[in-house]
Design a protein around this motif. Structure first.
Motif, PDB file in Angstrom:
ATOM      1  N   LEU A 154       0.624  -1.455  -0.030  1.00  0.00           N
ATOM      2  CA  LEU A 154      -0.362  -0.073   0.058  1.00  0.00           C
ATOM      3  C   LEU A 154       0.835   1.097   0.164  1.00  0.00           C
ATOM      4  CD1 LEU A 154      -3.121  -0.893   2.235  1.00  0.00           C
ATOM      5  CD2 LEU A 154      -3.186  -0.478  -0.054  1.00  0.00           C
ATOM      6  N   PRO A 155       1.876   1.304   0.690  1.00  0.00           N
ATOM      7  CA  PRO A 155       2.882   2.677   0.743  1.00  0.00           C
ATOM      8  C   PRO A 155       3.346   2.854  -0.720  1.00  0.00           C
ATOM      9  CG  PRO A 155       3.284   1.453   2.751  1.00  0.00           C
ATOM     10  CD  PRO A 155       2.168   0.518   1.893  1.00  0.00           C
ATOM     11  N   PHE A 156       3.751   1.912  -1.126  1.00  0.00           N
ATOM     12  CA  PHE A 156       4.283   1.932  -2.596  1.00  0.00           C
ATOM     13  C   PHE A 156       3.358   2.415  -3.659  1.00  0.00           C
ATOM     14  CE2 PHE A 156       7.145  -0.919  -0.232  1.00  0.00           C
ATOM     15  CZ  PHE A 156       8.353  -0.193  -0.743  1.00  0.00           C
ATOM     16  N   LEU A 157       2.044   1.834  -3.600  1.00  0.00           N
ATOM     17  CA  LEU A 157       1.006   2.286  -4.482  1.00  0.00           C
ATOM     18  C   LEU A 157       0.687   3.695  -4.202  1.00  0.00           C
ATOM     19  CD1 LEU A 157      -1.218  -1.004  -4.402  1.00  0.00           C
ATOM     20  CD2 LEU A 157       0.364  -0.181  -6.250  1.00  0.00           C
ATOM     21  N   GLU A 158       0.624   4.008  -2.910  1.00  0.00           N
ATOM     22  CA  GLU A 158      -0.167   5.446  -2.838  1.00  0.00           C
ATOM     23  C   GLU A 158       1.108   6.389  -3.018  1.00  0.00           C
ATOM     24  OE1 GLU A 158      -1.743   8.794  -0.890  1.00  0.00           O
ATOM     25  OE2 GLU A 158      -2.443   6.925  -1.637  1.00  0.00           O
ATOM     26  N   ALA A 159       2.546   6.055  -2.907  1.00  0.00           N
ATOM     27  CA  ALA A 159       3.575   6.879  -3.217  1.00  0.00           C
ATOM     28  C   ALA A 159       3.475   7.247  -4.863  1.00  0.00           C
ATOM     29  CB  ALA A 159       4.981   6.521  -2.814  1.00  0.00           C
ATOM     30  N   ALA A 160       3.125   5.977  -5.628  1.00  0.00           N
ATOM     31  CA  ALA A 160       3.054   6.294  -6.829  1.00  0.00           C
ATOM     32  C   ALA A 160       1.834   7.053  -7.310  1.00  0.00           C
ATOM     33  CB  ALA A 160       2.816   4.912  -7.794  1.00  0.00           C
ATOM     34  N   ARG A 161       0.665   7.062  -6.676  1.00  0.00           N
ATOM     35  CA  ARG A 161      -0.655   7.875  -6.964  1.00  0.00           C
ATOM     36  C   ARG A 161       0.073   9.170  -6.639  1.00  0.00           C
ATOM     37  NH1 ARG A 161      -3.919  10.708  -4.664  1.00  0.00           N
ATOM     38  NH2 ARG A 161      -2.989  10.553  -2.472  1.00  0.00           N
ATOM     39  N   GLN A 162       0.655   9.540  -5.456  1.00  0.00           N
ATOM     40  CA  GLN A 162       1.165  10.863  -5.449  1.00  0.00           C
ATOM     41  C   GLN A 162       1.860  11.327  -6.328  1.00  0.00           C
ATOM     42  OE1 GLN A 162       2.744  10.926  -1.122  1.00  0.00           O
ATOM     43  NE2 GLN A 162       0.892  10.210  -0.410  1.00  0.00           N
ATOM     44  N   MET A 163       2.915  10.576  -6.756  1.00  0.00           N
ATOM     45  CA  MET A 163       3.850  11.139  -7.690  1.00  0.00           C
ATOM     46  C   MET A 163       3.083  11.540  -9.233  1.00  0.00           C
ATOM     47  SD  MET A 163       7.398   9.188  -8.444  1.00  0.00           S
ATOM     48  CE  MET A 163       8.819   9.908  -9.054  1.00  0.00           C
ATOM     49  N   ARG A 164       2.221  10.723  -9.370  1.00  0.00           N
ATOM     50  CA  ARG A 164       1.436  11.270 -10.839  1.00  0.00           C
ATOM     51  C   ARG A 164       0.977  12.494 -10.490  1.00  0.00           C
ATOM     52  NH1 ARG A 164      -3.516  10.146 -13.861  1.00  0.00           N
ATOM     53  NH2 ARG A 164      -2.944  10.519 -16.093  1.00  0.00           N
ATOM     54  N   LEU A 165       0.390  12.582  -9.392  1.00  0.00           N
ATOM     55  CA  LEU A 165      -0.676  13.934  -9.009  1.00  0.00           C
ATOM     56  C   LEU A 165       0.330  15.067  -8.924  1.00  0.00           C
ATOM     57  CD1 LEU A 165      -3.285  15.128  -8.127  1.00  0.00           C
ATOM     58  CD2 LEU A 165      -2.587  14.596  -5.838  1.00  0.00           C
ATOM     59  N   ARG A 166       1.488  14.855  -8.537  1.00  0.00           N
ATOM     60  CA  ARG A 166       2.437  15.864  -8.392  1.00  0.00           C
ATOM     61  C   ARG A 166       3.365  16.350  -9.525  1.00  0.00           C
ATOM     62  NH1 ARG A 166       8.140  15.436  -7.253  1.00  0.00           N
ATOM     63  NH2 ARG A 166       7.794  13.131  -6.761  1.00  0.00           N
ATOM     64  N   LEU A 167       3.487  15.350 -10.526  1.00  0.00           N
ATOM     65  CA  LEU A 167       4.214  15.531 -11.622  1.00  0.00           C
ATOM     66  C   LEU A 167       3.409  15.981 -12.933  1.00  0.00           C
ATOM     67  CD1 LEU A 167       6.685  12.479 -11.884  1.00  0.00           C
ATOM     68  CD2 LEU A 167       7.232  14.834 -11.109  1.00  0.00           C
ATOM     69  N   GLY A 168       2.082  15.459 -12.724  1.00  0.00           N
ATOM     70  CA  GLY A 168       1.067  16.030 -13.965  1.00  0.00           C
ATOM     71  C   GLY A 168       0.828  14.569 -14.673  1.00  0.00           C
ATOM     72  N   GLN A 169      -0.760  14.640 -15.357  1.00  0.00           N
ATOM     73  CA  GLN A 169      -1.179  13.441 -16.078  1.00  0.00           C
ATOM     74  C   GLN A 169      -0.069  12.894 -17.099  1.00  0.00           C
ATOM     75  OE1 GLN A 169      -5.114  14.153 -16.785  1.00  0.00           O
ATOM     76  NE2 GLN A 169      -5.637  14.339 -14.813  1.00  0.00           N
ATOM     77  N   ARG A 170       0.282  13.779 -17.888  1.00  0.00           N
ATOM     78  CA  ARG A 170       1.204  13.385 -19.200  1.00  0.00           C
ATOM     79  C   ARG A 170       2.688  12.894 -18.768  1.00  0.00           C
ATOM     80  NH1 ARG A 170      -2.208  11.972 -23.039  1.00  0.00           N
ATOM     81  NH2 ARG A 170      -3.656  13.556 -23.439  1.00  0.00           N
ATOM     82  N   GLN A 171       2.807  12.801 -17.342  1.00  0.00           N
ATOM     83  CA  GLN A 171       4.270  12.412 -16.987  1.00  0.00           C
ATOM     84  C   GLN A 171       4.340  11.103 -16.293  1.00  0.00           C
ATOM     85  OE1 GLN A 171       5.613  15.756 -18.581  1.00  0.00           O
ATOM     86  NE2 GLN A 171       6.984  14.478 -17.481  1.00  0.00           N
ATOM     87  N   ALA A 172       3.106  10.614 -15.985  1.00  0.00           N
ATOM     88  CA  ALA A 172       3.021   9.070 -15.496  1.00  0.00           C
ATOM     89  C   ALA A 172       1.736   8.548 -15.709  1.00  0.00           C
ATOM     90  CB  ALA A 172       3.150   9.034 -14.026  1.00  0.00           C
ATOM     91  N   CYS A 173       1.791   7.165 -15.889  1.00  0.00           N
ATOM     92  CA  CYS A 173       0.833   6.236 -16.523  1.00  0.00           C
ATOM     93  C   CYS A 173       0.865   4.780 -15.579  1.00  0.00           C
ATOM     94  CB  CYS A 173       0.605   6.198 -17.849  1.00  0.00           C
ATOM     95  SG  CYS A 173       2.059   5.268 -18.512  1.00  0.00           S
TER      96      CYS A 173
END
Length: 560
Positions: A154-173
């Protein structure tokens, strides 16, 4: 700015996220994009170095000496980027780092929590892995270990979710790998496990942009449409990933279904078309061999092929470059101790790999003696080299009860030992101790050594060898003169301490007998193969031909 593709898994573990990530990396690399890959392991161990290979698989060693997850081996075999210690980290490393910061007062007395402190540290480690690449990559493929729904993930998935939110939609999928099982009783594929897995992922705020659906057959359009509807993913993003015998066909499989086009569009990238011609040639060579060789792998982890993953792949790479169907016979060294050597009779070559601990060692030594006396091509890797030295010392040099202090601390002839047990930096003899620090002499990572001219090693490697190590014990330099006097050549040794790196027998004693202290399998790739494994397979073929030649007719005596 680097774009990120996060690979997650659902339903069950061991579905092949690592190979899927590596295959995707190969496609993107073929389109001119610079790619790196990271593996995030949710277990609390600091690294896999002390984990049982029967449970976790092999430990892959990077050039800079990190003991990492076996998936980094897949990464290096599929993409040309070399992995480093920063490309793999565990929950244990994350918590260890956060606790060290807390002890130093870095959080200014705040309550340290999973969110935001652990998740922030995970993101920091991901970005550190990207920055560790020699050149900033266009794409970082981040594989998150475990399955959706695991507490530790869960912490790893949450970190990935936060990372896409922080970087922007076109920066992560996100790409999600799931299982679509086939039930023989009802003769149908079941999509419900995938539906529930995606639902679990969406509950934590992640909507996958593509689904890789593992099955033992192609998934029909009707089932793909059903998955699309319930998972809220376009049907062309539901990718069928059927079971294959050859993992090097997977880049073609994913590309044929447009996975790379879909993800490039999601990340706002417009690279050139993919050129997978090198993969086409490799697959063709594997599927159309001209000959066949049987190689016996004598080990103690033979119940788990993943324990020797890189070794198996290195032999497969040799198959490609020698156009040979290499069949591996897994032979339990303990079974040799109990049942004798009959399992070795039909082999074209014998390989003894690395390992730790005394279990099965005498069976391996018996197999090595058989290979030496019967003139069967032999390759010993790490422990396989050390045991070849022990066998030679016992049965050729005449040092009865020669052994390694790893297995017999009281041996009268410690031909293999910890450095601290037999010499200091100046080479002075010291008293052996059964209580030496096992971690003090561990050699890890790539190290270069000169190669003796005129040897078989020199014909393969040239003037020097630069390979990766993972071991504690060394061949004892005090016994080298006796070994050499009886026909064992030290064909490579470390420049400073003269620790044997490669041994071979003179050609008058054996046609092809080589031991190496390092692990050449870690450097083998399907593109280039590896000279040591290529020559080993060629030696197996030559031995096979020699066995098949008819015996010469007896000479007729002429009586005058």
């Amino acid at each position: 700015m680097t774009r990120y593709i996060f690979i997650t898994g659902g339903v069950v573990s061991s579905l092949g996220k690592g190979i899927a990530a590596a295959s995707l990396g190969a496609i993107l690399e073929s389109r001119g994009l610079a790619v790196t890959l990271l593996k995030l392991d949710p277990y609390i161990n600091v690294d896999p170095g002390t984990m049982n290979p029967l449970q976790h698989g092999e430990v892959f060693v990077t050039e800079d000496g990190a003991e990492t997850d076996l998936d980094l081996g897949h990464y290096e075999r599929f993409v040309q980027t070399r992995m480093r210690r920063e490309n793999n980290f565990t929950a244990g490393q994350i918590y260890e780092s956060v606790l060290r910061k807390e002890r130093r007062g870095a959080y200014l007395g705040k309550t340290v929590q999973v969110i935001p402190h652990i998740t922030h540290e995970i993101q920091t480690f991901i970005e550190r892995g990207v920055q560790a690449a020699k050149a900033l990559p266009d794409i970082a493929i981040v594989e998150i270990g475990g399955t959706v729904g695991d507490i530790e993930s869960l912490p790893f998935l949450e970190a990935a979710r936060q990372m896409r939110l922080r970087l922007g939609q076109r920066q992560a999928c996100f790409v999600h790998l799931t299982l679509v099982p086939y039930l023989p009783a009802s003769s149908e594929l079941k999509t419900k496990p995938t539906q529930h897995s995606v639902q679990k992922l969406r509950e934590i705020g992640i909507s996958p942009h593509a689904l890789l659906c593992r099955a033992d057959r192609d998934i029909p359009d009707e089932e793909r449409a059903k998955i699309s509807l319930f998972a809220n993913v376009p049907q062309d993003a539901v990718i069928s990933v059927r079971d294959v015998d050859n993992i090097y066909t997977i880049p073609h499989m994913l590309h044929a279904q447009g996975l790379d086009d879909l993800l490039c569009a999601e990340l706002d990238l417009t690279p050139p078309p993919a050129d997978l011609s090198v993969w086409t040639r490799m697959v063709d060579a594997l599927e159309h061999p001209r000959r066949r060789a049987v190689i016996g792998l004598v080990g103690k982890y033979v119940d788990s092929a993943e324990s020797y993953q890189s070794l198996v792949e290195a032999l497969k790479h040799a198959s490609i470059h020698t156009l040979t169907q290499v069949e591996i016979e897994y032979i339990d060294s303990e079974a040799i101790e109990q049942n004798g050597l009959s399992a070795l009779d039909a082999l074209d070559a014998i390989l003894v790999p690395g390992g730790f601990g005394a279990r099965g060692v005498e069976g391996k030594i018996a197999a090595i003696q058989y290979a030496r006396e019967a003139k069967i091509p032999y390759l010993g890797i790490c422990l396989g080299m050390q045991l070849a030295v022990i066998e030679f010392a016992r049965h050729v040099v005449g040092l009865a009860h020669a052994n390694s202090t790893e297995f017999d601390p009281a041996t009268p002839y410690p031909v293999v030992a910890l450095i601290t047990e037999w010499c200091d930096r100046a080479g002075a003899v010291e008293k052996r101790s059964a209580h030496s620090n096992l971690g003090g002499t561990m050699r890890l990572g790539a190290q270069r050594a000169p190669v003796k001219a005129g040897t078989r090693a020199a014909r393969m490697y040239g003037a020097s060898v630069n390979e990766r190590h993972r071991h504690r014990f060394e061949v004892n330099g005090r016994f080298v003169p006796q070994l050499e006097a009886h026909g064992m050549i030290i064909s490579a040794a470390t420049p400073k301490d003269q620790l044997p790196e490669m041994v071979e027998l003179t050609e008058t004693l054996h046609p092809w007998f080589i031991g190496v202290q390092f692990h050449p399998e870690f450097a083998s790739t399907p593109r280039a193969g590896h000279p040591l494994f290529n020559r080993f397979v060629e030696a197996a073929l030559q031995h096979q031909r020699a066995r098949q030649l008819p015996a010469p007719a007896p000479l007729k005596m002429c009586h005058g």
